[in-house]
Motif scaffolding. Structure first.
Motif, mmCIF file in Angstrom:
data_model
loop_
_atom_site.group_PDB
_atom_site.id
_atom_site.type_symbol
_atom_site.label_atom_id
_atom_site.label_comp_id
_atom_site.label_asym_id
_atom_site.label_seq_id
_atom_site.Cartn_x
_atom_site.Cartn_y
_atom_site.Cartn_z
ATOM 1 N N VAL A 231 -5.224 7.489 -20.254
ATOM 2 C CA VAL A 231 -5.602 8.804 -19.718
ATOM 3 C C VAL A 231 -5.962 8.689 -18.238
ATOM 4 O O VAL A 231 -5.502 9.477 -17.408
ATOM 5 C CB VAL A 231 -6.777 9.401 -20.522
ATOM 6 C CG1 VAL A 231 -7.320 10.652 -19.816
ATOM 7 C CG2 VAL A 231 -6.329 9.760 -21.942
ATOM 8 N N LEU A 232 -6.768 7.701 -17.897
ATOM 9 C CA LEU A 232 -7.188 7.542 -16.503
ATOM 10 C C LEU A 232 -6.010 7.162 -15.606
ATOM 11 O O LEU A 232 -5.940 7.588 -14.445
ATOM 12 C CB LEU A 232 -8.295 6.498 -16.396
ATOM 13 C CG LEU A 232 -9.625 6.849 -17.070
ATOM 14 C CD1 LEU A 232 -10.677 5.795 -16.753
ATOM 15 C CD2 LEU A 232 -10.118 8.229 -16.656
ATOM 16 N N ALA A 233 -5.099 6.359 -16.136
ATOM 17 C CA ALA A 233 -3.923 5.978 -15.345
ATOM 18 C C ALA A 233 -3.087 7.203 -14.999
ATOM 19 O O ALA A 233 -2.545 7.305 -13.890
ATOM 20 C CB ALA A 233 -3.084 4.961 -16.121
ATOM 21 N N ASP A 234 -2.978 8.154 -15.942
ATOM 22 C CA ASP A 234 -2.212 9.373 -15.673
ATOM 23 C C ASP A 234 -2.971 10.320 -14.745
ATOM 24 O O ASP A 234 -2.359 11.097 -13.999
ATOM 25 C CB ASP A 234 -1.896 10.089 -16.989
ATOM 26 C CG ASP A 234 -0.634 9.559 -17.645
ATOM 27 O OD1 ASP A 234 -0.092 8.562 -17.138
ATOM 28 O OD2 ASP A 234 -0.191 10.133 -18.653
ATOM 29 N N LEU A 235 -4.292 10.264 -14.803
ATOM 30 C CA LEU A 235 -5.101 11.156 -13.972
ATOM 31 C C LEU A 235 -5.135 10.704 -12.513
ATOM 32 O O LEU A 235 -5.211 11.530 -11.594
ATOM 33 C CB LEU A 235 -6.533 11.195 -14.534
ATOM 34 C CG LEU A 235 -7.558 12.056 -13.803
ATOM 35 C CD1 LEU A 235 -7.143 13.529 -13.850
ATOM 36 C CD2 LEU A 235 -8.939 11.876 -14.439
ATOM 37 N N THR A 236 -5.043 9.408 -12.281
ATOM 38 C CA THR A 236 -5.244 8.836 -10.943
ATOM 39 C C THR A 236 -4.340 9.446 -9.868
ATOM 40 O O THR A 236 -4.836 9.853 -8.800
ATOM 41 C CB THR A 236 -5.076 7.306 -10.983
ATOM 42 O OG1 THR A 236 -6.038 6.759 -11.879
ATOM 43 C CG2 THR A 236 -5.256 6.696 -9.609
ATOM 44 N N LEU A 253 -13.711 7.954 -11.053
ATOM 45 C CA LEU A 253 -12.570 7.455 -11.816
ATOM 46 C C LEU A 253 -12.456 5.935 -11.688
ATOM 47 O O LEU A 253 -12.223 5.233 -12.674
ATOM 48 C CB LEU A 253 -11.288 8.136 -11.341
ATOM 49 C CG LEU A 253 -10.021 7.821 -12.147
ATOM 50 C CD1 LEU A 253 -9.097 9.030 -12.189
ATOM 51 C CD2 LEU A 253 -9.264 6.635 -11.548
ATOM 52 N N LEU A 254 -12.613 5.420 -10.475
ATOM 53 C CA LEU A 254 -12.516 3.968 -10.267
ATOM 54 C C LEU A 254 -13.612 3.227 -11.025
ATOM 55 O O LEU A 254 -13.376 2.167 -11.621
ATOM 56 C CB LEU A 254 -12.599 3.659 -8.776
ATOM 57 C CG LEU A 254 -11.401 4.093 -7.931
ATOM 58 C CD1 LEU A 254 -11.724 3.984 -6.448
ATOM 59 C CD2 LEU A 254 -10.156 3.277 -8.276
#
Length: 502
Positions: A231-236, A253-254
């Motif tokens: 999810v975070l990879a897609d949000l970045t 996020l980081l």
């Protein structure tokens, strides 16, 4: 004195203000007792099943949920929805809220089939009361979609959450941000190729910030951290493009991405973790946030160490030490020295480790921070004990113990090593269960009124506490119930404290 209504009943708002004051002071048992007494009084005056009784039971359930008493919270939420649905609009609206609370609590207890039944019943009521186009309907559909996903029907769950998003979009409701975050988790869980944040690029920046905040918060709580990573990879990309690489949302996020890889332990991706922390250091340096950059540098050193890159870890700690020196805060310097000393001890460089740890104690003393001093003293004591110098270790460990909360992980380590020295065992690492049991015993005794217990026996076997209560005198039923509540609250609080420290 509690304010009362015209019929003599205590004012709920006044009660809740007092409850919140007790919670803020950490007096969770007293907060529960006050809420239970109020709920009992409401039931006595208004009758079981009345609207006032339902409101009081729901308030009790909410309090119990807040202090980690999930099973008891479910009992109270069930009491809030007994009997037939009321006809008065406000009472019916409240009942729909209470059904949602019960359903969500059942889901938290992993009772998904029961949760589905309760939430479906509530949704049916919402459809009649609000209509399917009203935001109030989506409030009930959203948790049902999550439970449906838990039950393994991904397609139905995704269809539901799309309805929720459409409803909130048409109504201009802020909760759309949370629903989009839920959809992202669902898509990844179901293995769908659909980009979860596609089509959102043209939304106002404020909306992007809310979506990102919800997605990051959910990722931090997910049981499946590999899904959280996705999810975070897609949000970045969207977040960096819209908010910029130095925005507060990007920083959050980081941090979340780094924490997820750390929690994944051996399954974590060291490069993702290190890259995220490296970016954080660059952001903090550019913004002149020296203390934040120092904390990130220590995180990077830990990440290198966890990845087996010990030379890099030592080098990074030395760089962090220079950062701490430039800040001029002895507490920050003590923290870096302690972490460096612990790493050197792991590397069997005992001489350098002892030197760094003793320096950590000296700086902690100058800082005036008792908590920091206790941790530094324990680090020295454990090193000396492991090095076959138990008499020297004893002084450090005994001095440290009063400085820390009994439930603190370092305090438990201290107790186990003290016990080992006092019983003639070479090392306390095998005495951790006994140390945890003793720490919990002290934790409970500190919360009980004096003169009630003769002693409290606690043992830890297979990760579960065995507790023996020995009263000093004959206790009333209310006192016995109070003791039981103290133990239950202490168990939850103790577990949370230990889990947070570890």
């Amino acid at each position: 004195m509690h304010a009362s209504n015209s019929d003599g009943q205590q004012d709920p708002a006044s009660i809740m203000r007092e409850v919140n004051t007790l919670l803020a002071a950490g007096r969770t048992v007293d907060a529960e007792d006050l809420t239970r007494r109020w709920a009992h009084d409401v039931r006595q005056r208004s009758g079981a099943g009345s609207h006032r009784d339902a409101v009081a039971q729901h308030q009790l359930g909410s309090l119990l949920l807040n202090v980690g008493q999930l099973d008891h919270a479910i009992e109270a939420f069930r009491e809030a929805v007994v009997g037939e649905a009321p006809s008065e609009p406000q009472a019916l609206r409240d009942r729909l809220t209470f059904l949602t609370s019960l359903g969500q609590a059942l889901a938290a207890a992993k009772e998904y089939e029961q949760a589905e039944q309760v939430l479906a019943k509530g949704l049916e009521g919402r459809g009649t009361f609000y209509g399917a186009e009203h935001a109030g309907y989506a409030f009930g559909l959203e948790p049902l979609a999550e439970v449906t996903m838990r039950l393994g029907d991904a397609d139905a769950a995704l269809e539901m959450i799309e309805q929720v998003i459409g409803n909130f979009w048409r109504n201009g409701h802020d909760r759309i941000a949370g629903a989009i975050a839920i959809r992202a988790e669902m898509l990844k869980t179901a293995g769908k190729a659909t980009p979860p944040f596609a089509g959102l690029e043209k939304l106002p920046t404020q909306a992007i910030e809310r979506i990102a905040g919800q997605a990051i918060a959910r990722a931090a709580r997910m049981e499946d951290l590999k899904i959280a990573r996705q999810v975070l990879a897609d949000l970045t990309p969207m977040l960096e493009a819209r908010l910029g690489p130095s925005d507060a949302g990007t920083v959050d996020l980081l941090i979340a991405a780094s924490n997820i890889e750390r929690k994944l332990n051996k399954e974590g991706d060291a490069k993702i973790r290190q890259d995220a922390i490296g970016k954080l250091i660059g952001i903090f340096d550019a913004q002149g946030r020296a203390r934040d950059a120092l904390q990130a540098a220590m995180g990077l050193a830990l990440a290198h160490g966890d990845a087996g890159q010990t030379s890099l870890a030592v080098e990074t700690y030395l760089q962090a030490l220079a950062r701490a020196a430039s800040i001029g805060d002895p507490g920050e310097t003590s923290q870096v020295l302690r972490n460096l000393g612990l790493l050197l001890a792991e590397l069997k460089q005992d001489g350098d480790a002892e030197r760094r740890l003793r320096e950590s104690v000296e700086h902690a003393e100058r800082s005036g921070d008792g908590d920091l001093l206790g941790r530094s003293l324990i680090a020295v004591g454990v090193l000396l004990q492991h090095g076959g110098r138990p008499e020297e270790a004893l002084a450090f460990l005994r001095r440290a113990l009063p400085l820390l909360d009994p439930a603190d992980a370092d305090a438990i380590t201290c107790k186990s090593h003290l016990r080992a020295i006092e019983t003639g065992v070479s090392c306390g690492c095998g005495e951790m269960e006994a140390g945890i049991a003793e720490a919990f015993r002290e934790f409970v005794m500190a919360k009980l009124p004096p003169g009630l217990l003769q002693r409290l026996d606690v043992a830890l076997e297979g990760g579960e506490f065995s507790i023996g209560v020995h009263l000093d005198r004959r206790a009333s039923d209310d006192e016995l119930k109070y003791v039981n509540r103290v133990v239950q609250h202490a168990l939850e609080e103790f577990r949370r404290k230990v889990a947070r420290e570890r």
